[in-house]
Design a protein around this motif. Structure first.
Motif, PDB file in Angstrom:
ATOM      1  N   LEU A  46      10.828 -45.067 -14.157  1.00  0.00           N
ATOM      2  CA  LEU A  46      11.496 -44.715 -15.403  1.00  0.00           C
ATOM      3  C   LEU A  46      12.752 -45.566 -15.522  1.00  0.00           C
ATOM      4  O   LEU A  46      13.500 -45.740 -14.557  1.00  0.00           O
ATOM      5  CB  LEU A  46      11.877 -43.228 -15.408  1.00  0.00           C
ATOM      6  N   THR A  47      12.972 -46.117 -16.700  1.00  0.00           N
ATOM      7  CA  THR A  47      14.113 -47.007 -16.917  1.00  0.00           C
ATOM      8  C   THR A  47      15.138 -46.317 -17.812  1.00  0.00           C
ATOM      9  O   THR A  47      14.790 -45.699 -18.824  1.00  0.00           O
ATOM     10  CB  THR A  47      13.647 -48.323 -17.579  1.00  0.00           C
ATOM     11  N   LYS A  48      16.403 -46.382 -17.391  1.00  0.00           N
ATOM     12  CA  LYS A  48      17.506 -45.832 -18.192  1.00  0.00           C
ATOM     13  C   LYS A  48      17.809 -46.767 -19.358  1.00  0.00           C
ATOM     14  O   LYS A  48      17.690 -47.993 -19.207  1.00  0.00           O
ATOM     15  CB  LYS A  48      18.753 -45.660 -17.320  1.00  0.00           C
ATOM     16  N   PRO A  49      18.202 -46.237 -20.538  1.00  0.00           N
ATOM     17  CA  PRO A  49      18.304 -44.797 -20.839  1.00  0.00           C
ATOM     18  C   PRO A  49      16.934 -44.157 -20.915  1.00  0.00           C
ATOM     19  O   PRO A  49      15.993 -44.762 -21.390  1.00  0.00           O
ATOM     20  CB  PRO A  49      19.019 -44.771 -22.193  1.00  0.00           C
ATOM     21  N   LEU A  50      16.866 -42.923 -20.412  1.00  0.00           N
ATOM     22  CA  LEU A  50      15.582 -42.254 -20.288  1.00  0.00           C
ATOM     23  C   LEU A  50      15.113 -41.681 -21.624  1.00  0.00           C
ATOM     24  O   LEU A  50      15.907 -41.158 -22.409  1.00  0.00           O
ATOM     25  CB  LEU A  50      15.672 -41.117 -19.270  1.00  0.00           C
ATOM     26  N   ASP A  51      13.808 -41.787 -21.859  1.00  0.00           N
ATOM     27  CA  ASP A  51      13.177 -41.156 -23.019  1.00  0.00           C
ATOM     28  C   ASP A  51      12.821 -39.721 -22.625  1.00  0.00           C
ATOM     29  O   ASP A  51      11.939 -39.508 -21.784  1.00  0.00           O
ATOM     30  CB  ASP A  51      11.914 -41.934 -23.394  1.00  0.00           C
ATOM     31  N   PRO A  52      13.497 -38.704 -23.172  1.00  0.00           N
ATOM     32  CA  PRO A  52      13.279 -37.321 -22.731  1.00  0.00           C
ATOM     33  C   PRO A  52      11.815 -36.892 -22.784  1.00  0.00           C
ATOM     34  O   PRO A  52      11.309 -36.259 -21.866  1.00  0.00           O
ATOM     35  CB  PRO A  52      14.140 -36.488 -23.692  1.00  0.00           C
ATOM     36  N   GLN A  53      11.132 -37.192 -23.892  1.00  0.00           N
ATOM     37  CA  GLN A  53       9.731 -36.764 -24.019  1.00  0.00           C
ATOM     38  C   GLN A  53       8.844 -37.431 -22.976  1.00  0.00           C
ATOM     39  O   GLN A  53       7.931 -36.816 -22.415  1.00  0.00           O
ATOM     40  CB  GLN A  53       9.216 -37.081 -25.442  1.00  0.00           C
ATOM     41  N   LEU A  54       9.104 -38.728 -22.728  1.00  0.00           N
ATOM     42  CA  LEU A  54       8.314 -39.455 -21.731  1.00  0.00           C
ATOM     43  C   LEU A  54       8.548 -38.878 -20.334  1.00  0.00           C
ATOM     44  O   LEU A  54       7.612 -38.695 -19.559  1.00  0.00           O
ATOM     45  CB  LEU A  54       8.677 -40.937 -21.759  1.00  0.00           C
ATOM     46  N   VAL A  55       9.819 -38.592 -20.017  1.00  0.00           N
ATOM     47  CA  VAL A  55      10.154 -38.028 -18.707  1.00  0.00           C
ATOM     48  C   VAL A  55       9.456 -36.681 -18.507  1.00  0.00           C
ATOM     49  O   VAL A  55       8.815 -36.428 -17.486  1.00  0.00           O
ATOM     50  CB  VAL A  55      11.684 -37.850 -18.556  1.00  0.00           C
TER      51      VAL A  55
END
Length: 617
Positions: A108-117
């Motif tokens: 996972l790459t910052k900034p994080l995508d909340p839905q993807l996480v």
């Protein structure tokens, strides 16, 4: 009682803000989330807890994410935990491959995508849960398979229409003398006499869920055996359990015969099997020999025959087993009290026509003997006991030596470490940076904590060797003395309510340590409440007294209660509450030495109650 947590996540990031953001994003009622600011903290948590998924930041000081993952992969307990790497930078394919090699399942790459996480975490946790459930199911299946194959009873499946055997366990070889392959070629009727065939066919038509019956069958050797069948009907299948009750039937028949003929005779009338085991004993035998029926049924006839005539008695037994009858033979016997007496001995074979190994002998006398057969066993047990005592004494000496070694060899360097840190602080304090002074404080604090830990371990080891000095102790007074001895700053604004506590017979010194540990724990773990409260009370029963120490502190998840009384087992970090993890182990050992038991009940955020019992006598 809280429902056990189903999913556990470990978030590792050196920035607390990142951890809080991820925790807020992923937190649900079904999840327990741990977090660590360093690689070392992450490794400790992964080893101490059951972790289902790790979210691991790559860019961390001291130990980066790749190094943490590499260590986790080398440990058997943690190697299968899936890892999602989190990075603020775009990394090249070489480092991506390196991450996968170290156990990563995704990036996972910052900034994080909340839905993807949330989606990725949900999928991985579901896969991990399914994996654990599959492993558990396999363990259960293996356990059941082991239990079935090691059962002394026949267990298996019969087709309800054809009455053919479809599955059987290994017990068929012991009971029927068929191997599994041979029996699967036969049906239930083949084992039975034709007179029972219609009865079995009628049973197969019944719709009851449970069927119980007894039948006699033929073994492969064409011997007759009685079996007790328990059938559970499921559709067109019989799931059966068949127990060999041949000996039970035989003994029932013999006892019934004896009861109707000679049970009340003043002569000693008893029955033995071909191995000499006494299987029936009348009132006359009790009067003459002094043994009760219960005692006699655990004996062999050789127990009542003097050694000097045992060879003669053995030859006589062989003659009786071949069918010879003995009438009024004058001989000697020994009663329960060792007295040699004269008897007129008569005996006859009850099971003529059967093999000698299956026969029983009815005997009529006027005598009984003391037990001789167990002398060698007792002698061996006494020798084993002496050997064990000697080994125990040697082990205690070694443990004593180890205790002195710990006390001397570990305390000296700790004192030196603490002293040098103190000297550096005093002599060079003004020249040291703020960070250096912090390190010195850490050294002194940890040296002090190590010293406390050594004391606790020594106390724990000494408990096993300490003899109890029990006296009647006023528990109410002892609790008040313990409270008075606790530092006021440590106690703070805690309110302690004490009901009347009944006295009990205990070792005063040891039990003061019990109360000190439990009360200090209650104060410590309720100290973060705005109004901490502790309630100490008791319950009385006919045989024991139960004491309770209840607090309104932080509590804990009862899923981990079994770890609480083990050495070094702690449910809170040092940053939350200080401690060595030995105190409750000491408490449990002391209570166990007093023939009591201890347990705990707790709810997170509500409080904890420790309870222990002590016998009244």
């Amino acid at each position: 009682m809280y429902k056990p947590v189903k999913e556990t996540i470990l978030i590792v990031d050196d920035k607390p803000g990142n951890i809080l953001a991820l925790e807020a994003l992923l937190e649900t009622k079904e999840r327990r989330i741990f977090h660590a600011l360093t690689g070392n903290e992450a490794l400790k948590l992964a080893l101490d807890q059951e972790i289902d998924l790790i979210l691991l930041d790559i860019q961390m000081p001291e130990m980066d994410g790749f190094e943490v993952a590499q260590i986790l992969k080398t440990n058997k307990r943690t190697r299968e935990i899936p890892i999602i790497f989190i990075t603020a930078e775009i990394i090249d394919s070489k480092n991506i491959l390196k991450g996968y090699e170290e156990g990563a399942v995704d990036y996972l790459t910052k900034p994080l995508d909340p839905q993807l996480v949330k989606a990725k975490v949900k999928v991985l946790l579901r896969l991990q849960t399914q994996k654990k459930e599959l492993v558990q199911q396999n363990l259960i299946l293996e356990k059941y398979n082991l239990l079935i194959n090691n059962s002394a009873d026949m267990i298996g499946v019969i087709d309800r229409k054809s009455l053919r055997f479809e599955q059987v366990n290994q017990a068929v070889a012991e009971i029927l003398y068929y191997d599994e392959t041979e029996l699967l070629k036969l049906d239930l009727l083949y084992l039975h006499d034709k007179s029972n065939h219609q009865y079995l066919k009628n049973l197969s038509q019944q719709e009851e869920e449970l069927i119980n019956f007894e039948t006699w069958i033929f073994t492969k050797k064409r011997e007759q055996k009685w079996l007790h069948w328990k059938i559970r009907v499921k559709g067109e299948k019989w799931f059966f359990n068949a127990r060999d009750i041949t000996e039970i039937k035989k003994n029932q028949r013999i006892r019934s015969y004896l009861a109707t003929v000679v049970k009340q005779s003043n002569n000693a009338v008893y029955i033995s099997d071909s191995d000499g085991n006494i299987i029936s004993w009348n009132i006359g035998a009790e009067k003459i020999y002094g043994y009760s029926e219960r005692e006699a049924l655990k004996m062999k006839i050789w127990n009542i025959i003097p050694d000097i005539i045992k060879p003669e008695a053995s030859l006589l037994m062989q003659k009786i087993l071949t069918g010879e009858r003995i009438l009024d033979l004058e001989t000697k016997r020994i009663n329960k009290f060792g007295k040699l007496i004269d008897v007129l001995y008569s005996a006859t074979l009850l099971d003529e026509g059967k093999k000698s190994t299956e026969s029983s002998i009815a005997i009529t006398e006027r005598d009984i003997t003391q037990q001789n057969i167990a002398e060698e066993k007792i002698k061996k047990l006494n020798q084993d006991l002496q050997d064990n005592v000697a080994q125990l004494e040697f082990s205690n000496q070694e443990l004593e030596s180890f205790s002195y070694s710990v006390s001397h060899d570990l305390r000296a360097p700790l004192r030196a470490l603490y002293g040098y840190a103190q000297i550096i602080e005093e002599d060079f304090g003004e020249e040291l940076s703020k960070e250096a002074r912090k390190y010195l404080d850490n050294i002194k604090r940890n040296a002090h904590r190590m010293g406390i830990l050594i004391d606790d371990l020594l106390n724990l080891s000494r408990l096993g060797r300490k003899n109890l000095d029990k006296n009647k102790v006023d528990m109410h007074q002892m609790v008040n003395e313990v409270l008075d001895s606790i530092d006021k700053n440590f106690r703070g604004n805690t309110i302690v309510m004490i009901d009347t506590l009944p006295p009990c017979h205990v070792d005063y010194t040891l039990f003061r340590q019990v109360w000190e540990n439990l009360i200090s724990n209650a104060i410590k773990y309720s100290s973060k409440k705005s109004q901490p409260e502790i309630h100490i009370y008791s319950e009385n029963s006919d045989e024991e007294i139960t004491y309770h120490i209840k607090d309104n502190g932080v509590g804990f998840n009862m899923a981990y209660a079994d770890k609480l009384f083990g050495v070094f087992q702690r449910l809170h970090s040092d940053q939350e509450f200080e401690g060595t993890g030995v105190g409750l182990a000491i408490v449990k050992r002391i209570i166990n030495k007093h023939q009591g038991k201890i347990w705990v009940d707790s709810q997170e955020g509500i409080g904890t109650t420790f309870s222990f019992t002590l016998p009244k006598n």
